[in-house]
Scaffold this active site. Structure first.
Site, PDB file in Angstrom:
ATOM      1  N   ASP A  29       0.856  -1.196   0.000  1.00  0.00           N
ATOM      2  CA  ASP A  29       0.000   0.000   0.000  1.00  0.00           C
ATOM      3  C   ASP A  29       0.891   1.245   0.000  1.00  0.00           C
ATOM      4  O   ASP A  29       1.852   1.335   0.767  1.00  0.00           O
ATOM      5  CB  ASP A  29      -0.908  -0.009   1.239  1.00  0.00           C
ATOM      6  CG  ASP A  29      -2.039   0.998   1.136  1.00  0.00           C
ATOM      7  OD1 ASP A  29      -3.195   0.580   1.169  1.00  0.00           O
ATOM      8  OD2 ASP A  29      -1.752   2.221   1.016  1.00  0.00           O
ATOM      9  N   ILE A  30       0.558   2.192  -0.873  1.00  0.00           N
ATOM     10  CA  ILE A  30       1.412   3.373  -1.037  1.00  0.00           C
ATOM     11  C   ILE A  30       1.306   4.328   0.154  1.00  0.00           C
ATOM     12  O   ILE A  30       2.218   5.105   0.418  1.00  0.00           O
ATOM     13  CB  ILE A  30       1.074   4.094  -2.369  1.00  0.00           C
ATOM     14  CG1 ILE A  30       2.238   4.954  -2.828  1.00  0.00           C
ATOM     15  CG2 ILE A  30      -0.208   4.907  -2.268  1.00  0.00           C
ATOM     16  CD1 ILE A  30       2.137   5.398  -4.269  1.00  0.00           C
ATOM     17  N   ASN A  85     -13.209  -3.538   2.533  1.00  0.00           N
ATOM     18  CA  ASN A  85     -14.277  -2.540   2.553  1.00  0.00           C
ATOM     19  C   ASN A  85     -15.086  -2.582   1.258  1.00  0.00           C
ATOM     20  O   ASN A  85     -14.511  -2.668   0.174  1.00  0.00           O
ATOM     21  CB  ASN A  85     -13.678  -1.135   2.709  1.00  0.00           C
ATOM     22  CG  ASN A  85     -12.817  -1.003   3.958  1.00  0.00           C
ATOM     23  OD1 ASN A  85     -13.108  -1.609   4.985  1.00  0.00           O
ATOM     24  ND2 ASN A  85     -11.757  -0.224   3.871  1.00  0.00           N
ATOM     25  N   GLN A  92     -14.592   2.387   1.601  1.00  0.00           N
ATOM     26  CA  GLN A  92     -13.878   2.031   0.367  1.00  0.00           C
ATOM     27  C   GLN A  92     -13.620   3.282  -0.456  1.00  0.00           C
ATOM     28  O   GLN A  92     -14.553   4.006  -0.806  1.00  0.00           O
ATOM     29  CB  GLN A  92     -14.700   1.022  -0.460  1.00  0.00           C
ATOM     30  CG  GLN A  92     -13.965   0.557  -1.713  1.00  0.00           C
ATOM     31  CD  GLN A  92     -14.779  -0.460  -2.527  1.00  0.00           C
ATOM     32  OE1 GLN A  92     -15.989  -0.599  -2.326  1.00  0.00           O
ATOM     33  NE2 GLN A  92     -14.116  -1.148  -3.427  1.00  0.00           N
ATOM     34  N   HIS A  98     -10.492  -5.143  -2.893  1.00  0.00           N
ATOM     35  CA  HIS A  98      -9.162  -5.369  -2.305  1.00  0.00           C
ATOM     36  C   HIS A  98      -9.271  -5.763  -0.844  1.00  0.00           C
ATOM     37  O   HIS A  98     -10.188  -5.340  -0.139  1.00  0.00           O
ATOM     38  CB  HIS A  98      -8.269  -4.135  -2.438  1.00  0.00           C
ATOM     39  CG  HIS A  98      -8.882  -2.868  -1.923  1.00  0.00           C
ATOM     40  ND1 HIS A  98      -9.801  -2.135  -2.630  1.00  0.00           N
ATOM     41  CD2 HIS A  98      -8.708  -2.196  -0.756  1.00  0.00           C
ATOM     42  CE1 HIS A  98     -10.163  -1.071  -1.949  1.00  0.00           C
ATOM     43  NE2 HIS A  98      -9.519  -1.089  -0.783  1.00  0.00           N
ATOM     44  N   HIS A 100      -7.075  -5.548   2.673  1.00  0.00           N
ATOM     45  CA  HIS A 100      -5.940  -4.935   3.369  1.00  0.00           C
ATOM     46  C   HIS A 100      -5.366  -5.983   4.318  1.00  0.00           C
ATOM     47  O   HIS A 100      -6.115  -6.636   5.060  1.00  0.00           O
ATOM     48  CB  HIS A 100      -6.399  -3.767   4.247  1.00  0.00           C
ATOM     49  CG  HIS A 100      -6.981  -2.601   3.504  1.00  0.00           C
ATOM     50  ND1 HIS A 100      -6.240  -1.506   3.154  1.00  0.00           N
ATOM     51  CD2 HIS A 100      -8.242  -2.346   3.062  1.00  0.00           C
ATOM     52  CE1 HIS A 100      -7.011  -0.623   2.538  1.00  0.00           C
ATOM     53  NE2 HIS A 100      -8.239  -1.116   2.475  1.00  0.00           N
TER      54      HIS A 100
HETATM   55  P1  5GP Z   1      -9.832   1.643   0.639  1.00  0.00           P
HETATM   56  O1  5GP Z   1      -9.981   2.897   1.424  1.00  0.00           O
HETATM   57  O2  5GP Z   1     -10.468   1.774  -0.732  1.00  0.00           O
HETATM   58  O3  5GP Z   1     -10.276   0.418   1.374  1.00  0.00           O
HETATM   59  O4  5GP Z   1      -8.273   1.460   0.428  1.00  0.00           O
HETATM   60  C1  5GP Z   1      -7.592   1.870  -0.717  1.00  0.00           C
HETATM   61  C2  5GP Z   1      -6.110   1.717  -0.417  1.00  0.00           C
HETATM   62  O5  5GP Z   1      -5.408   1.841  -1.640  1.00  0.00           O
HETATM   63  C3  5GP Z   1      -5.561   2.796   0.528  1.00  0.00           C
HETATM   64  O6  5GP Z   1      -4.973   2.163   1.662  1.00  0.00           O
HETATM   65  C4  5GP Z   1      -4.556   3.553  -0.327  1.00  0.00           C
HETATM   66  O7  5GP Z   1      -3.415   3.948   0.399  1.00  0.00           O
HETATM   67  C5  5GP Z   1      -4.216   2.531  -1.405  1.00  0.00           C
HETATM   68  N1  5GP Z   1      -3.820   3.140  -2.667  1.00  0.00           N
HETATM   69  C6  5GP Z   1      -4.500   4.102  -3.339  1.00  0.00           C
HETATM   70  N2  5GP Z   1      -3.853   4.420  -4.478  1.00  0.00           N
HETATM   71  C7  5GP Z   1      -2.753   3.634  -4.536  1.00  0.00           C
HETATM   72  C8  5GP Z   1      -1.684   3.495  -5.485  1.00  0.00           C
HETATM   73  O8  5GP Z   1      -1.618   4.166  -6.509  1.00  0.00           O
HETATM   74  N3  5GP Z   1      -0.721   2.575  -5.214  1.00  0.00           N
HETATM   75  C9  5GP Z   1      -0.773   1.800  -4.087  1.00  0.00           C
HETATM   76  N4  5GP Z   1       0.232   0.933  -3.913  1.00  0.00           N
HETATM   77  N5  5GP Z   1      -1.756   1.901  -3.171  1.00  0.00           N
HETATM   78  C10 5GP Z   1      -2.733   2.806  -3.386  1.00  0.00           C
END
Ligand code: 5GP
Ligand code: ZN
Length: 143
Positions: A29-30, A85, A92, A98, A100
């Site tokens: 995760d970035i 999520n 989400q 995805h 985590h």
């Molecule tokens: P969500 O909030 O949708 O459950 O989580 C999305 C996750 O994707 C977040 O933890 C965010 O840091 C990660 N993320 C978003 N954009 C990128 C990206 O371009 N590269 C990577 N490696 N992770 C990303």
């Protein structure tokens, strides 16, 4: 193509890839909420888990034990949260399914708001029936 995870999978942007095969893709995760925060996604774009065919979901989820082990051993975490999520209201942000995988240590600053409620047996019985019917599962199976 607007989905950021599809772009990472396609190689349009760099990702720190841990594992990939024909159907799944795991990467760092970035913006990690803990050092060692990993994401696991299907290569095919599905917005939420309920849109995935069960076999593809199975192929995705089968990677979880190895990823949890890897994250745990690599970071010496004492525990690991696996979060998934669905929908903006559920937190989400990226509309591509995805998981985590988040390492945890005692005293870290992560806390999930978990306001457990009191519920009566009758309410549980009614909700059980509604969910089972919505899943099209025959109630007589006693699921
Ligand atoms: P969500 O909030 O949708 O459950 O989580 C999305 C996750 O994707 C977040 O933890 C965010 O840091 C990660 N993320 C978003 N954009 C990128 C990206 O371009 N590269 C990577 N490696 N992770 C990303
Ligand atoms: Zn996508």
């Amino acid at each position: 193509m607007s989905c950021v995870f599809c772009q990472l999978i396609a190689g349009d942007f760099p990702a720190h890839v841990i594992y990939e095969d024909e159907t799944v893709f795991a990467f760092m995760d970035i913006n990690p909420v803990a050092m060692g925060h990993v994401l696991l996604v299907p290569k095919t774009h599905y917005e939420t888990l309920d849109q995935m065919p069960a076999d593809e979901s199975g192929r995705l989820a089968r990677m979880l034990p190895a990823l949890v082990r890897g994250v745990k051993n690599a970071t010496e975490a004492e525990g690991v949260n696996v979060l998934q999520n669905n929908g903006a209201v559920a937190g989400q942000q990226v509309g591509h399914v995805h998981y985590h995988i988040i390492p945890r240590v005692k005293g870290d600053d992560l806390k999930w708001n978990w306001p457990a409620k009191k519920v009566s047996p009758d309410e549980l019985t009614e909700l059980r029936a509604r969910v089972a019917v919505a899943m099209n599962i025959d109630e007589r199976k006693g699921l």
